[in-house]
Write an enzyme that holds these catalytic residues in place. Structure first.
Site, PDB file in Angstrom:
ATOM      1  N   ASP A  36       0.941  -1.154   0.041  1.00 59.27           N
ATOM      2  CA  ASP A  36       0.032  -0.011   0.040  1.00 59.27           C
ATOM      3  C   ASP A  36       1.070   1.185  -0.139  1.00 59.27           C
ATOM      4  O   ASP A  36       1.981   1.036   0.280  1.00 59.27           O
ATOM      5  CB  ASP A  36      -1.031  -0.061   1.090  1.00 59.27           C
ATOM      6  CG  ASP A  36      -2.354   0.592   0.870  1.00 59.27           C
ATOM      7  OD1 ASP A  36      -2.216   2.010   0.515  1.00 59.27           O
ATOM      8  OD2 ASP A  36      -3.227   0.035   1.056  1.00 59.27           O
ATOM      9  N   TYR A 155     -12.611   7.897 -12.939  1.00 55.60           N
ATOM     10  CA  TYR A 155     -12.761   6.520 -12.630  1.00 55.60           C
ATOM     11  C   TYR A 155     -13.569   5.350 -13.599  1.00 55.60           C
ATOM     12  O   TYR A 155     -12.987   4.436 -13.527  1.00 55.60           O
ATOM     13  CB  TYR A 155     -13.674   6.846 -11.405  1.00 55.60           C
ATOM     14  CG  TYR A 155     -13.665   5.483 -10.456  1.00 55.60           C
ATOM     15  CD1 TYR A 155     -12.971   4.903  -9.720  1.00 55.60           C
ATOM     16  CD2 TYR A 155     -14.950   4.611 -10.694  1.00 55.60           C
ATOM     17  CE1 TYR A 155     -12.614   4.049  -8.681  1.00 55.60           C
ATOM     18  CE2 TYR A 155     -14.967   3.526  -9.603  1.00 55.60           C
ATOM     19  CZ  TYR A 155     -13.782   3.159  -8.815  1.00 55.60           C
ATOM     20  OH  TYR A 155     -14.176   2.166  -8.145  1.00 55.60           O
ATOM     21  N   LYS A 159     -11.610   2.129 -14.891  1.00 51.26           N
ATOM     22  CA  LYS A 159     -12.222   0.772 -14.579  1.00 51.26           C
ATOM     23  C   LYS A 159     -12.462  -0.109 -15.942  1.00 51.26           C
ATOM     24  O   LYS A 159     -12.306  -1.147 -15.954  1.00 51.26           O
ATOM     25  CB  LYS A 159     -13.345   1.074 -13.676  1.00 51.26           C
ATOM     26  CG  LYS A 159     -12.978   1.513 -12.304  1.00 51.26           C
ATOM     27  CD  LYS A 159     -11.801   0.288 -11.616  1.00 51.26           C
ATOM     28  CE  LYS A 159     -11.453   1.051 -10.126  1.00 51.26           C
ATOM     29  NZ  LYS A 159     -10.645  -0.177  -9.481  1.00 51.26           N
TER      30      LYS A 159
END
Ligand code: NAP
Length: 251
Positions: A36, A155, A159
């Protein structure tokens, strides 16, 4: 599939879906490399895994930076000697704004974290897995990778891009023992959904109304699908974008 001999890399493992997946893999006995941006969330994930008797290590990496991703994959292989599965899950939602109002900065930031990030992960994971003659990768797309979502153009584009990239990598590596699939979650109760609901209060009712099942999903419900896709039970499944979405895209 012997999970105890399996090494799994999970990005975005310090929060939400990534943390749930790291815990689920570790619970089966897999050794988990949890990656992360920030160490605090990651350390909490590793602690949770260890408290349940599992094995995990934390690696700090920004998936939008090639150097970081190359080092992250190398670290996974160095830590445990191999890399069997990867869950390329890190992502951001970006700012809520219509297509005409989306700024160039927001567009670049979202595409870099989400689409470039998944591409970089594939770029460094695929050769390792192909050299082993075996591997399974799951990329996190979204229902927003299958249908439009007003207010999140960058976004949605990122995606949808992940779905195309998944299919392409799957075809390139189908004959080399590596399967590549995508999971497309509906609305899932994570810090990302909290942020979206806080920035647009109508989102909460909209999101629940979009879920025929009548509730948002839980991160563990996505993790279960990811584990299945990585397991030998899915040995004939590759190049798929699987909606785990309470029926969202069936409408
Ligand atoms: P989350 O709780 O915000 O977790 C995402 C994690 O990814 C965070 O720890 C975040 O770190 C990390 N991250 C962001 N950019 C990164 C980068 N460049 N490099 C490395 N790590 C990075 O959100 P989530 O809901 O679990 O989301 C996980 C994935 O599921 C995302 O790809 C998201 O688009 C997808 N998804 C979520 C939903 C939903 O409803 N929750 C629905 C469909 C798809 P920071 O917190 O430090 O930014």
């Amino acid at each position: 599939m012997n999970w105890r001999e399996t090494v799994v890399l999970v990005t975005g493992a310090g929060s939400g879906i990534g943390r749930a997946a790291a815990l689920a893999f570790a619970e089966e006995g897999a050794r988990v490399v949890a990656a992360d941006l920030a160490m605090d969330g990651l350390e909490e994930t590793v602690e949770l895994v260890q408290k349940r008797g599992g094995e995990a290590r934390a690696v700090k990496a920004d998936v939008s930076r090639a150097q970081d991703v190359e080092a992250m994959v190398a670290q996974a292989v160095k830590s445990y000697g191999r890399l069997d599965c990867a869950f390329n899950n890190a992502g951001i939602e970006g700012a809520l704004a219509s297509t005409a109002d989306c700024t160039e900065e927001n567009w670049n930031r979202v595409l870099a974290a989400n689409l470039k990030g998944v591409w970089l992960c594939l770029k460094y994971e695929l050769p390792k897995m192909a050299a082993q003659g075996r591997g399974a990768i799951v990329n996190t797309s979204s229902v927003a990778g299958l249908v439009g979502f007003p207010g999140l153009p960058a976004y949605v584009a990122s995606k949808h891009g992940i779905v195309g990239l998944t299919r392409t990598a799957a075809l390139e590596y189908a004959g080399r023992g590596v399967r590549v699939n995508a999971v497309c979650p509906g609305a899932i109760e994570t810090p990302m959904l909290d942020r979206l609901e806080r920035s647009e209060p109508r989102m909460q009712t909209q999101v629940v109304a979009s879920e025929p099942i009548g509730r948002p999903g839980k991160p563990e419900e996505i993790a279960a699908a990811v584990l299945w896709l990585c397991s030998d039970a899915a040995s004939f499944v590759t190049g798929q974008a699987i909606a785990v979405d309470g029926g969202w895209v069936a409408q």
